[in-house]
Design a protein around this motif. Structure first.
Motif, PDB file in Angstrom:
ATOM      1  N   ARG A  94       1.343   9.499  -5.790  1.00 27.68           N
ATOM      2  CA  ARG A  94       1.806  10.860  -5.544  1.00 27.68           C
ATOM      3  C   ARG A  94       2.742  11.330  -6.660  1.00 27.68           C
ATOM      4  NH1 ARG A  94       2.576   8.655  -0.251  1.00 27.68           N
ATOM      5  NH2 ARG A  94       0.916   9.312   1.195  1.00 27.68           N
ATOM      6  N   ASP A  95       3.572  10.424  -7.153  1.00 22.99           N
ATOM      7  CA  ASP A  95       4.469  10.806  -8.246  1.00 22.99           C
ATOM      8  C   ASP A  95       3.702  11.120  -9.528  1.00 22.99           C
ATOM      9  OD1 ASP A  95       6.565  10.408  -6.541  1.00 22.99           O
ATOM     10  OD2 ASP A  95       6.994   8.363  -7.220  1.00 22.99           O
ATOM     11  N   LEU A  96       2.600  10.392  -9.731  1.00 21.78           N
ATOM     12  CA  LEU A  96       1.804  10.651 -10.936  1.00 21.78           C
ATOM     13  C   LEU A  96       1.058  11.955 -10.847  1.00 21.78           C
ATOM     14  CD1 LEU A  96       0.371   7.066 -11.618  1.00 21.78           C
ATOM     15  CD2 LEU A  96       2.229   8.215 -12.821  1.00 21.78           C
ATOM     16  N   LEU A  97       0.677  12.399  -9.645  1.00 17.57           N
ATOM     17  CA  LEU A  97      -0.080  13.629  -9.469  1.00 17.57           C
ATOM     18  C   LEU A  97       0.794  14.861  -9.479  1.00 17.57           C
ATOM     19  CD1 LEU A  97      -2.661  12.503  -6.752  1.00 17.57           C
ATOM     20  CD2 LEU A  97      -3.071  12.815  -9.199  1.00 17.57           C
ATOM     21  N   LYS A  98       2.074  14.708  -9.451  1.00 15.84           N
ATOM     22  CA  LYS A  98       2.955  15.884  -9.436  1.00 15.84           C
ATOM     23  C   LYS A  98       2.860  16.594 -10.783  1.00 15.84           C
ATOM     24  CE  LYS A  98       6.299  14.189  -6.065  1.00 15.84           C
ATOM     25  NZ  LYS A  98       7.727  13.806  -5.850  1.00 15.84           N
ATOM     26  N   PRO A  99       2.842  17.918 -10.782  1.00 19.97           N
ATOM     27  CA  PRO A  99       2.804  18.648 -12.076  1.00 19.97           C
ATOM     28  C   PRO A  99       4.096  18.469 -12.828  1.00 19.97           C
ATOM     29  CG  PRO A  99       3.121  20.190 -10.264  1.00 19.97           C
ATOM     30  CD  PRO A  99       2.855  18.849  -9.616  1.00 19.97           C
ATOM     31  N   VAL A 100       3.986  18.387 -14.106  1.00 24.33           N
ATOM     32  CA  VAL A 100       5.134  18.200 -14.955  1.00 24.33           C
ATOM     33  C   VAL A 100       5.803  19.552 -15.235  1.00 24.33           C
ATOM     34  CG1 VAL A 100       5.955  17.334 -17.171  1.00 24.33           C
ATOM     35  CG2 VAL A 100       4.059  16.205 -15.995  1.00 24.33           C
ATOM     36  N   VAL A 121       0.834  -1.205   0.000  1.00 24.06           N
ATOM     37  CA  VAL A 121       0.000   0.000   0.000  1.00 24.06           C
ATOM     38  C   VAL A 121       0.864   1.248   0.000  1.00 24.06           C
ATOM     39  CG1 VAL A 121      -1.679   1.306   1.344  1.00 24.06           C
ATOM     40  CG2 VAL A 121      -1.965  -1.161   1.060  1.00 24.06           C
ATOM     41  N   LYS A 122       1.946   1.232   0.779  1.00 23.88           N
ATOM     42  CA  LYS A 122       2.836   2.390   0.815  1.00 23.88           C
ATOM     43  C   LYS A 122       3.485   2.624  -0.547  1.00 23.88           C
ATOM     44  CE  LYS A 122       3.992   2.286   5.738  1.00 23.88           C
ATOM     45  NZ  LYS A 122       5.093   2.160   6.726  1.00 23.88           N
ATOM     46  N   ALA A 123       3.909   1.560  -1.198  1.00 21.98           N
ATOM     47  CA  ALA A 123       4.520   1.707  -2.511  1.00 21.98           C
ATOM     48  C   ALA A 123       3.501   2.216  -3.532  1.00 21.98           C
ATOM     49  CB  ALA A 123       5.114   0.375  -2.965  1.00 21.98           C
ATOM     50  N   HIS A 124       2.256   1.731  -3.413  1.00 18.58           N
ATOM     51  CA  HIS A 124       1.217   2.178  -4.344  1.00 18.58           C
ATOM     52  C   HIS A 124       0.891   3.665  -4.143  1.00 18.58           C
ATOM     53  CE1 HIS A 124      -2.179   1.919  -7.025  1.00 18.58           C
ATOM     54  NE2 HIS A 124      -3.007   2.347  -6.069  1.00 18.58           N
ATOM     55  N   MET A 125       0.821   4.109  -2.898  1.00 21.91           N
ATOM     56  CA  MET A 125       0.541   5.512  -2.619  1.00 21.91           C
ATOM     57  C   MET A 125       1.693   6.410  -3.093  1.00 21.91           C
ATOM     58  SD  MET A 125      -2.460   5.554  -1.467  1.00 21.91           S
ATOM     59  CE  MET A 125      -2.492   7.280  -1.011  1.00 21.91           C
ATOM     60  N   THR A 126       2.902   5.948  -2.931  1.00 18.46           N
ATOM     61  CA  THR A 126       4.043   6.728  -3.414  1.00 18.46           C
ATOM     62  C   THR A 126       3.987   6.885  -4.921  1.00 18.46           C
ATOM     63  OG1 THR A 126       5.371   5.903  -1.560  1.00 18.46           O
ATOM     64  CG2 THR A 126       6.558   6.858  -3.437  1.00 18.46           C
ATOM     65  N   ASN A 127       3.605   5.814  -5.606  1.00 18.59           N
ATOM     66  CA  ASN A 127       3.484   5.882  -7.055  1.00 18.59           C
ATOM     67  C   ASN A 127       2.387   6.856  -7.485  1.00 18.59           C
ATOM     68  OD1 ASN A 127       3.920   5.287  -9.735  1.00 18.59           O
ATOM     69  ND2 ASN A 127       2.576   3.490  -9.713  1.00 18.59           N
TER      70      ASN A 127
END
Length: 340
Positions: free
Chosen positions: A334-340, A326-332
């Motif tokens: 958060r990385d996807l939601l970061k603005p480019v 779950v922690k790894a999934h949440m980290t992933n």
């Protein structure tokens, strides 16, 4: 089966095999335990390897079954640090298996013994000289071609005429050779210190020594070699900076052997190439999550979080592996939601 992956090691002092072994286990655990029981020592017992061999169950089911077998006292997972050549440390993983169920005290006592450490250590590999194929330049054994048989004929062979053999005249008695004194035997007991002193005169005529001189100085030169120096070092130390004329080679070398003797250094014992790598103490592994620790800290082969989950004290609490996922999934995310 594959070599890597928690190779099986059978525990000692097991009871005789009967048809009622593992009768108290559930169906799935009994099926997997029967399969593991018939595996030879050294066979891989990782979850992925067993899942390939057992099509009835997947990796998750086999992992849960192995945890239940660990709690029942049939297996323990361990890791062992092995020191190879050049102080290189690597880890090997083993699974100790016992058909007879054992309690925690028995497992802790056995895993602390040297017998368990030697059983977990890898076997020394065969030398490359023993396993390598013959070089291409080695001639193969030539087999003589079969001689074709001649066709048989009904006619008998004609007898060959043998000429009359003359009796040879008696040769005169050989003249005895004069007695020659045998060559003196070589001194096979001469040590490296004696030989190093004897070669000094060949390298430099100023240091020519007689046999008695070499025997007199040999104990002093042997002390140099006993302190770990080589013959080349001894030779260079005795021949460096010689005067233009040496009146007494024995006196000069005796003085240099006394004044320039090197200090005694501790010699490091290096393992021979064919010797097996030294093995250290075993570390037990949690059967559920693989967390290492001493055997006393992992009763039933489980760490504290996994043991709590397995005992049912916290039925609603997730497993440690699920928490990590779950922690790894949440980290992933958060990385996807970061603005480019």
């Amino acid at each position: 089966m594959a070599k890597p992956g928690y190779g099986k090691r059978s525990a000692p002092d097991q009871q005789a095999r009967t048809r009622h072994d593992f009768a108290l286990l559930p169906t799935r655990e009994r099926y997997i335990a029967g399969f593991v029981e018939h595996l030879p020592d050294g066979a891989a017992m990782s979850v992925k390897t067993l899942a390939k061999q057992l099509p009835l169950y997947g990796q998750q089911a086999i992992s849960t079954a192995l945890t239940a077998l660990s709690v029942a006292g049939h297996l323990r997972r361990v890791r062992c640090a092995v020191v190879g050549a050049g102080d290189e440390t690597r880890w090997v993983f083993r699974t100790f298996w016992s058909r007879t169920a054992r309690d925690n005290e028995w497992w802790n006592t056995y895993l602390a013994t040297e017998k368990a450490t030697l059983a977990a250590a890898p076997a020394p590999e065969a030398s490359a000289l023993d396993t390598a194929p013959p070089p291409p330049w080695t001639p193969a054994e030539q087999v003589a071609p079969p001689v074709p048989e001649r066709p048989r004929t009904e006619q008998a062979p004609r007898p060959t005429a043998v000429p009359h053999q003359r009796t040879p005249a008696r040769a005169p008695d050989p003249v005895p050779a004069p007695d020659i004194a045998p060559a003196p035997p070589l001194d096979s007991e001469a040590g490296p210190a004696y030989l190093a002193l004897a070669r000094l005169g060949r390298d430099d005529h100023r240091l020519t020594l007689s046999a008695d001189d070499c025997a007199t100085l040999e104990p002093q030169a042997a002390q140099w070699l006993a302190r770990g120096v080589s013959v080349d070092y001894l030779t260079s130390a005795l021949t460096a900076g010689l005067p233009a004329k040496v009146d007494s080679p024995v006196g000069l070398l005796r003085r240099r052997l006394n004044d320039k003797i090197p200090p005694r250094l501790p010699t490091a014992v290096s393992p021979s190439p064919g010797a097996p790598a030294s093995a250290r103490r075993l570390l037990a592994e949690c059967t559920e999550c693989g967390r290492p620790g001493p055997p006393q800290a992992l009763p039933d082969g489980l760490c504290r979080p996994c043991r709590t989950v397995h005992s049912g004290a916290a039925e609603d609490s997730p497993r440690p592996s699920e928490i990590a996922e779950v922690k790894a999934h949440m980290t992933n995310l958060r990385d996807l939601l970061k603005p480019v």
